[in-house]
Design an enzyme around this catalytic site. Structure first.
Site, PDB file in Angstrom:
ATOM      1  N   THR A 165      96.266-128.505  68.038  1.00 15.40           N
ATOM      2  CA  THR A 165      96.274-127.381  68.972  1.00 15.40           C
ATOM      3  C   THR A 165      96.320-127.841  70.418  1.00 15.40           C
ATOM      4  O   THR A 165      95.581-128.749  70.807  1.00 15.40           O
ATOM      5  CB  THR A 165      94.991-126.561  68.758  1.00 15.40           C
ATOM      6  OG1 THR A 165      94.932-126.203  67.386  1.00 15.40           O
ATOM      7  CG2 THR A 165      94.967-125.325  69.628  1.00 15.40           C
ATOM      8  N   GLY A 197      91.031-129.158  65.856  1.00 17.13           N
ATOM      9  CA  GLY A 197      90.557-129.819  64.643  1.00 17.13           C
ATOM     10  C   GLY A 197      90.613-128.847  63.482  1.00 17.13           C
ATOM     11  O   GLY A 197      91.393-127.898  63.508  1.00 17.13           O
TER      12      GLY A 197
HETATM   13  C1  SD4 Z   1      93.477-124.736  63.162  1.00 18.12           C
HETATM   14  N1  SD4 Z   1      92.258-125.792  64.950  1.00 18.12           N
HETATM   15  O1  SD4 Z   1      94.347-123.916  62.922  1.00 18.12           O
HETATM   16  C2  SD4 Z   1      93.583-125.538  64.426  1.00 18.12           C
HETATM   17  C3  SD4 Z   1      94.377-126.768  64.169  1.00 18.12           C
HETATM   18  C4  SD4 Z   1      94.025-127.942  64.980  1.00 18.12           C
HETATM   19  O2  SD4 Z   1      93.765-130.241  65.107  1.00 18.12           O
HETATM   20  O3  SD4 Z   1      93.663-127.890  66.109  1.00 18.12           O
HETATM   21  N2  SD4 Z   1      94.058-129.106  64.402  1.00 18.12           N
HETATM   22  O4  SD4 Z   1      92.550-124.965  62.386  1.00 18.12           O
END
Ligand code: SD4
Length: 324
Positions: free
Chosen positions: A164, A216
């Site tokens: 993200t 995350g």
């Molecule tokens: C999610 N937090 O859709 C986002 C993806 C992300 O590192 O940031 N991954 O869960």
């Protein structure tokens, strides 16, 4: 301000006006910094930074060319929060909207119906004349085709150390805001929504205190409402670095007490004095900071055995970094 001055002595990151997640945000932040220098409102800088990432086909986890879901479709989440008004807007599980952050920002002006999903969000974006395009790039299709789809859905992780894009900013009037955009977890179930468009989890902004944002594994971030938790710690007097580390640590310890293993999580924050902070569960979480002289630099937060350090990477480190 005494609080700001006292805290500054302990912080590696002071006098900031923007902070963002991952090395992939560097170009967008470099484009956004001159806007803030020209005293534009903070939303213009945030939209510039996030849209630059959304539009870049080489960035495989946000916007065009994002990570496909289990059906091979790029399904996007984005959100925007205005720290002056607490206005919040978001879109969830949208396909084919070229810049989801623009729709999220637009929705943040409303008091009701400000978080829209799937078809409703799409119809809204069409009615407002936002641009549409097929978001599946040849590279994201190839990645999908070449990956085994039979993996255990309970084991989905954040994708190869970048995901993200989260951008926090403060303008010359000290108005703060935060924007986030993502394609979420690779091979997620269609309709799955992560933390990013969930207020208080993926982002939170209050110009009276500060902002925080997370990246995350969304399911694990949401269980601690991590962004709100960090902002509340700053409201109670903690500097952003300590607030990021403490919120993350407390969350991980809570998971441990119920034997729940936790996916990777990284967080950033900035308080209303321009002090910034970052924390992570990873050995390397690159992030970008623009200071009050509008100079934009890459930093790395590193978690080694539970201890967070922050450093500026040298060329040797960058050459060996295999992430985004
Ligand atoms: C999610 N937090 O859709 C986002 C993806 C992300 O590192 O940031 N991954 O869960």
């Amino acid at each position: 301000n005494t609080r700001a001055r006292r805290n500054c002595a302990f912080l590696p990151l002071i006098n900031c006006c923007m902070i963002s997640t991952w090395k992939m945000s560097l170009l967008g932040m470099k484009r956004a910094a001159p806007l803030l220098k020209r005293n534009v409102p903070v939303h213009e800088a945030i939209l510039m930074a996030v849209k630059t990432v959304e539009d870049d086909p080489a960035i495989s986890s946000v916007g065009y060319g994002g990570l496909p879901n289990l059906n091979g479709e790029v399904e996007l989440d984005a959100a925007y929060m205005n720290g002056d008004t607490l206005g919040f807007g978001g879109v969830m599980s949208v396909k084919n909207i070229k810049n989801p952050i623009e729709v999220a920002f637009d929705l943040s002006h409303y008091q009701r119906n400000c978080l829209l999903s799937d078809i409703g969000a799409t119809r809204y974006a069409q009615s407002k004349g936002f641009a549409f395009q097929n978001m599946l790039s040849p590279e994201s299709k190839k990645r999908y085709d070449q990956t085994d789809k039979m993996r255990d859905s309970e084991m989905l992780e954040a994708y190869k150390e970048h995901d993200t894009v989260c951008v926090i900013g403060m303008d010359h009037r000290r108005s703060m805001a935060c924007g986030v955009s993502t394609s979420g977890l690779f091979l997620k179930m269609p309709g799955r929504v992560g933390d990013s468009p969930i207020i208080g989890s993926g982002l939170y902004a209050d110009s009276e205190v500060g902002c925080a944002a997370a990246t995350g594994v969304g399911e694990d971030i949401m269980k601690g409402c991590l962004s709100f938790s960090i902002v509340e710690k700053m409201r109670n007097g903690m500097d952003p670095q300590t607030a990021c580390e403490t919120a993350l640590q407390q969350h991980l310890q809570r998971f441990l007490r119920c034997n729940h293993s936790c996916g990777s999580i990284s967080v950033i924050a900035m308080d209303c004095y321009g002090n910034a902070g970052a924390a992570t569960t990873l050995s390397a979480f690159p992030f970008v900071v623009t200071d009050q002289n509008f100079s934009t630099q890459l930093y790395v937060a590193s978690n080694i055995g539970g201890k967070i350090s922050i450093f500026q990477p040298d060329q040797g480190w960058l050459n060996s970094y295999r992430g985004d």
